[in-house]
Design a protein around this motif. Structure first.
Motif, PDB file in Angstrom:
ATOM      1  N   LEU A 199       0.704  -0.985   0.007  1.00 24.21           N
ATOM      2  CA  LEU A 199      -0.187   0.271   0.143  1.00 24.21           C
ATOM      3  C   LEU A 199       0.497   1.356  -0.261  1.00 24.21           C
ATOM      4  CD1 LEU A 199      -2.617  -0.797   1.809  1.00 24.21           C
ATOM      5  CD2 LEU A 199      -3.086  -0.742  -0.265  1.00 24.21           C
ATOM      6  N   SER A 200       2.029   1.041   0.468  1.00 25.46           N
ATOM      7  CA  SER A 200       3.030   2.116   0.426  1.00 25.46           C
ATOM      8  C   SER A 200       3.450   2.573  -0.731  1.00 25.46           C
ATOM      9  CB  SER A 200       4.059   2.308   1.278  1.00 25.46           C
ATOM     10  OG  SER A 200       2.807   2.270   2.689  1.00 25.46           O
ATOM     11  N   SER A 201       4.010   1.426  -1.904  1.00 31.53           N
ATOM     12  CA  SER A 201       4.334   2.059  -2.934  1.00 31.53           C
ATOM     13  C   SER A 201       3.063   2.031  -3.423  1.00 31.53           C
ATOM     14  CB  SER A 201       5.130   0.434  -3.220  1.00 31.53           C
ATOM     15  OG  SER A 201       4.203  -0.294  -3.792  1.00 31.53           O
ATOM     16  N   GLU A 202       2.342   1.523  -3.855  1.00 26.54           N
ATOM     17  CA  GLU A 202       0.663   2.376  -4.178  1.00 26.54           C
ATOM     18  C   GLU A 202       0.590   3.868  -3.915  1.00 26.54           C
ATOM     19  OE1 GLU A 202      -0.630   0.445  -6.997  1.00 26.54           O
ATOM     20  OE2 GLU A 202      -0.768  -1.157  -5.905  1.00 26.54           O
ATOM     21  N   ILE A 203       0.674   4.504  -2.441  1.00 27.58           N
ATOM     22  CA  ILE A 203       0.925   5.357  -2.142  1.00 27.58           C
ATOM     23  C   ILE A 203       1.401   6.416  -3.492  1.00 27.58           C
ATOM     24  CG2 ILE A 203       0.876   6.950  -0.790  1.00 27.58           C
ATOM     25  CD1 ILE A 203      -0.146   5.740   1.150  1.00 27.58           C
ATOM     26  N   GLN A 204       2.786   5.742  -2.571  1.00 26.90           N
ATOM     27  CA  GLN A 204       3.775   7.144  -3.605  1.00 26.90           C
ATOM     28  C   GLN A 204       4.229   6.897  -4.647  1.00 26.90           C
ATOM     29  OE1 GLN A 204       6.792   3.992  -1.082  1.00 26.90           O
ATOM     30  NE2 GLN A 204       7.530   6.243   0.217  1.00 26.90           N
ATOM     31  N   THR A 205       3.679   5.842  -5.775  1.00 21.62           N
ATOM     32  CA  THR A 205       3.945   5.752  -7.212  1.00 21.62           C
ATOM     33  C   THR A 205       3.190   5.036  -7.757  1.00 21.62           C
ATOM     34  OG1 THR A 205       5.240   3.136  -6.825  1.00 21.62           O
ATOM     35  CG2 THR A 205       6.342   5.121  -6.833  1.00 21.62           C
ATOM     36  N   LYS A 207      -1.264   3.645  -7.354  1.00 18.47           N
ATOM     37  CA  LYS A 207      -2.782   3.721  -7.904  1.00 18.47           C
ATOM     38  C   LYS A 207      -3.423   5.041  -6.772  1.00 18.47           C
ATOM     39  CE  LYS A 207      -4.821   0.137  -5.481  1.00 18.47           C
ATOM     40  NZ  LYS A 207      -5.403  -1.231  -5.045  1.00 18.47           N
ATOM     41  N   TYR A 208      -2.807   5.345  -6.041  1.00 20.89           N
ATOM     42  CA  TYR A 208      -3.016   6.205  -5.127  1.00 20.89           C
ATOM     43  C   TYR A 208      -2.390   7.463  -5.083  1.00 20.89           C
ATOM     44  CZ  TYR A 208      -5.843   2.465  -2.983  1.00 20.89           C
ATOM     45  OH  TYR A 208      -6.578   1.470  -2.520  1.00 20.89           O
ATOM     46  N   MET A 209      -1.116   7.352  -6.024  1.00 19.11           N
ATOM     47  CA  MET A 209      -0.030   8.245  -6.037  1.00 19.11           C
ATOM     48  C   MET A 209      -0.932   9.954  -6.361  1.00 19.11           C
ATOM     49  SD  MET A 209       3.076   8.943  -8.146  1.00 19.11           S
ATOM     50  CE  MET A 209       2.305   9.287  -9.524  1.00 19.11           C
ATOM     51  N   ALA A 210      -2.046  10.002  -7.051  1.00 22.37           N
ATOM     52  CA  ALA A 210      -2.546  11.792  -7.367  1.00 22.37           C
ATOM     53  C   ALA A 210      -3.370  12.325  -6.012  1.00 22.37           C
ATOM     54  CB  ALA A 210      -3.300  11.542  -8.591  1.00 22.37           C
ATOM     55  N   GLN A 211      -4.480  10.587  -5.418  1.00 23.04           N
ATOM     56  CA  GLN A 211      -5.539  11.167  -4.789  1.00 23.04           C
ATOM     57  C   GLN A 211      -4.812  11.308  -3.291  1.00 23.04           C
ATOM     58  OE1 GLN A 211      -7.610   8.108  -3.243  1.00 23.04           O
ATOM     59  NE2 GLN A 211      -7.694   6.764  -4.968  1.00 23.04           N
ATOM     60  N   SER A 212      -3.855  10.865  -2.527  1.00 24.59           N
ATOM     61  CA  SER A 212      -2.813  10.652  -1.770  1.00 24.59           C
ATOM     62  C   SER A 212      -2.636  12.275  -1.584  1.00 24.59           C
ATOM     63  CB  SER A 212      -1.774   9.928  -1.471  1.00 24.59           C
ATOM     64  OG  SER A 212      -1.335  10.256  -2.529  1.00 24.59           O
ATOM     65  N   LYS A 213      -2.477  13.295  -2.495  1.00 26.91           N
ATOM     66  CA  LYS A 213      -2.208  14.207  -1.864  1.00 26.91           C
ATOM     67  C   LYS A 213      -3.088  15.290  -1.213  1.00 26.91           C
ATOM     68  CE  LYS A 213       1.579  14.516  -5.072  1.00 26.91           C
ATOM     69  NZ  LYS A 213       1.483  12.716  -5.344  1.00 26.91           N
ATOM     70  N   SER A 214      -4.249  14.532  -1.435  1.00 29.41           N
ATOM     71  CA  SER A 214      -5.882  16.031  -1.359  1.00 29.41           C
ATOM     72  C   SER A 214      -5.491  14.652   0.655  1.00 29.41           C
ATOM     73  CB  SER A 214      -5.956  15.194  -1.941  1.00 29.41           C
ATOM     74  OG  SER A 214      -6.921  14.586  -1.966  1.00 29.41           O
ATOM     75  N   TRP A 215      -5.412  13.992   0.962  1.00 29.89           N
ATOM     76  CA  TRP A 215      -5.606  13.060   1.973  1.00 29.89           C
ATOM     77  C   TRP A 215      -5.320  13.325   3.535  1.00 29.89           C
ATOM     78  CZ3 TRP A 215      -3.360   7.309   0.982  1.00 29.89           C
ATOM     79  CH2 TRP A 215      -4.546   7.148  -0.090  1.00 29.89           C
ATOM     80  N   THR A 216      -4.118  15.008   2.849  1.00 30.80           N
ATOM     81  CA  THR A 216      -3.790  15.282   4.351  1.00 30.80           C
ATOM     82  C   THR A 216      -4.960  16.691   4.333  1.00 30.80           C
ATOM     83  OG1 THR A 216      -2.288  15.625   3.224  1.00 30.80           O
ATOM     84  CG2 THR A 216      -2.252  13.903   4.881  1.00 30.80           C
TER      85      THR A 216
END
Ligand SMILES: *[C@@H]1O[C@H](CO)[C@@H](O)[C@H](O)[C@H]1NC(C)=O
Ligand SMILES: *[C@@H]1O[C@H](CO)[C@@H](O)[C@H](O)[C@H]1NC(C)=O
Ligand SMILES: *[C@@H]1O[C@H](CO)[C@@H](O)[C@H](O)[C@H]1NC(C)=O
Ligand SMILES: *[C@@H]1O[C@H](CO)[C@@H](O)[C@H](O)[C@H]1NC(C)=O
Length: 302
Positions: A199-205, A207-216
């Motif tokens: 999941l961390s690599s999905e966040i970094q590079t 399927k979540y890379m784009a959307q995770s920027k708005s998670w915070t």
């Protein structure tokens, strides 16, 4: 009394409340957070929790569940959830005034224990305890049924899971995640560690890379209630879309290990990823502030 009227008619069971995101979820959230925290944050919490390995957070992620049914820990029993009194599937939403109990809820507890981490007058063991609660509750709030009132967060709704009968809360706490990973009995930490790496690599590079920027977005250390209310409300929205898409009556007795599971799995994955990423950001903010105030005190003393 937490069971509301009409329960009998719904065919819901009065089972003991077992409000607890399964261990796998909590440990995975902790490992993801471990991956994303800044170095200073890691050092701070390794020191506070007296564990300098990469397991310093994962090792304490389920502690809050282990004490909740003890005599000492009983006061924390309502801290793991917020009982949104909404009416799924037609209306979802959490309201702090309406839904947080007088003796607390997951939202007020994230605030309570976050503030304790800043309180240098507390003994380190009290601040370590506060850290364990924050690590746990940020996980809990991302499980949709920890932000829902119906049948005690689904504990009283009986469903089928393969050949077993389970309650809906358990399915969302544990069964969906375990099925996604192909069963993990006895090797929870290893499974969680691998899942967190994925999941961390999905966040970094991935399927979540784009959307995770708005998670915070909207995360504000000066307003922990507003911050965690946004998490609770977002989590609770899945009650209407994925958990009870046809309402609490319709789901009773349904087989959930098939098509329902297929739709639920991506929600669990997303929520675990978000929880870990946000926990890291929240702990970073906490340590930044502690460091700044220590420096301010230091310069006054010069
Ligand atoms: C750190 O935590 C892990 C997981 O709980 C544990 O196995 C290990 O023994 C701990 N290490 C120390 C130095 O306390
Ligand atoms: C805050 O935490 C303390 C220490 O665990 C606890 O005694 C108290 O009940 C909590 N307060 C609220 C409002 O949750
Ligand atoms: C992690 O990803 C690999 C490669 O995609 C996959 O084979 C493995 O099953 C995944 N493990 C977990 C625990 O998600
Ligand atoms: C909470 O979620 C509902 C939908 O589930 C939405 O209509 C509402 O605007 C949200 N409220 C806040 C404060 O985010």
């Amino acid at each position: 009394m937490r069971l509301t009227t009409g329960i009998g008619a719904l065919g819901l069971l009065a089972v003991p409340t077992v409000h607890a995101w399964g261990s796998l979820g909590h440990i995975t959230v902790a490992y993801i957070a471990t991956k994303f925290v800044k170095e200073d944050t890691a050092t701070y919490f390794q020191d506070l929790l007296r564990n300098d390995t990469e397991h310093y957070m994962a090792g304490v992620a389920t502690w809050a569940d282990s004490i909740r049914y003890t005599k000492w820990g009983r006061f924390t029993k309502n801290f793991h959830f917020i009982d949104a009194k909404d009416t799924p599937p037609s209306y979802c939403g959490v309201d702090f005034e309406r839904d947080c109990k007088e003796d607390g809820c997951v939202v007020s507890s994230i605030q309570n224990y976050t503030l304790q981490l800043f309180d240098s007058s507390l003994y380190p063991w009290r601040r370590a305890q506060a850290a364990k609660f924050v690590i746990h509750f940020v996980g809990d709030i991302h499980q949709p049924l920890h932000a829902e009132n119906v049948a005690q967060g689904g504990n009283g709704i009986h469903v089928k899971w393969g050949n077993s009968e389970l309650n809906l809360h358990h399915v969302w706490d544990t069964s969906i995640a375990e099925k996604m990973l192909g069963g993990v009995r006895r090797r929870q930490y290893q499974a969680a560690f691998e899942w967190a790496a994925n999941l961390s690599s999905e966040i970094q590079t991935g399927k979540y890379m784009a959307q995770s920027k708005s998670w915070t977005d909207g995360m504000n250390l000066d307003d922990p209630i507003a911050t965690s209310m946004a998490w609770a409300n977002e989590s609770n929205a899945f009650i209407c879309s994925h958990v009870l898409p046809e309402g609490p009556r319709e789901i009773v007795g349904q087989q959930l290990a098939g098509e329902y599971f297929e739709k639920a799995a991506p929600v669990i994955e997303l929520q675990v990823a978000r929880a870990g990423y946000r926990l890291a950001a929240w702990l970073d903010l906490i340590v930044d502030r502690i460091t700044q105030s220590a420096q301010a005190v230091g310069s006054e003393e010069l």
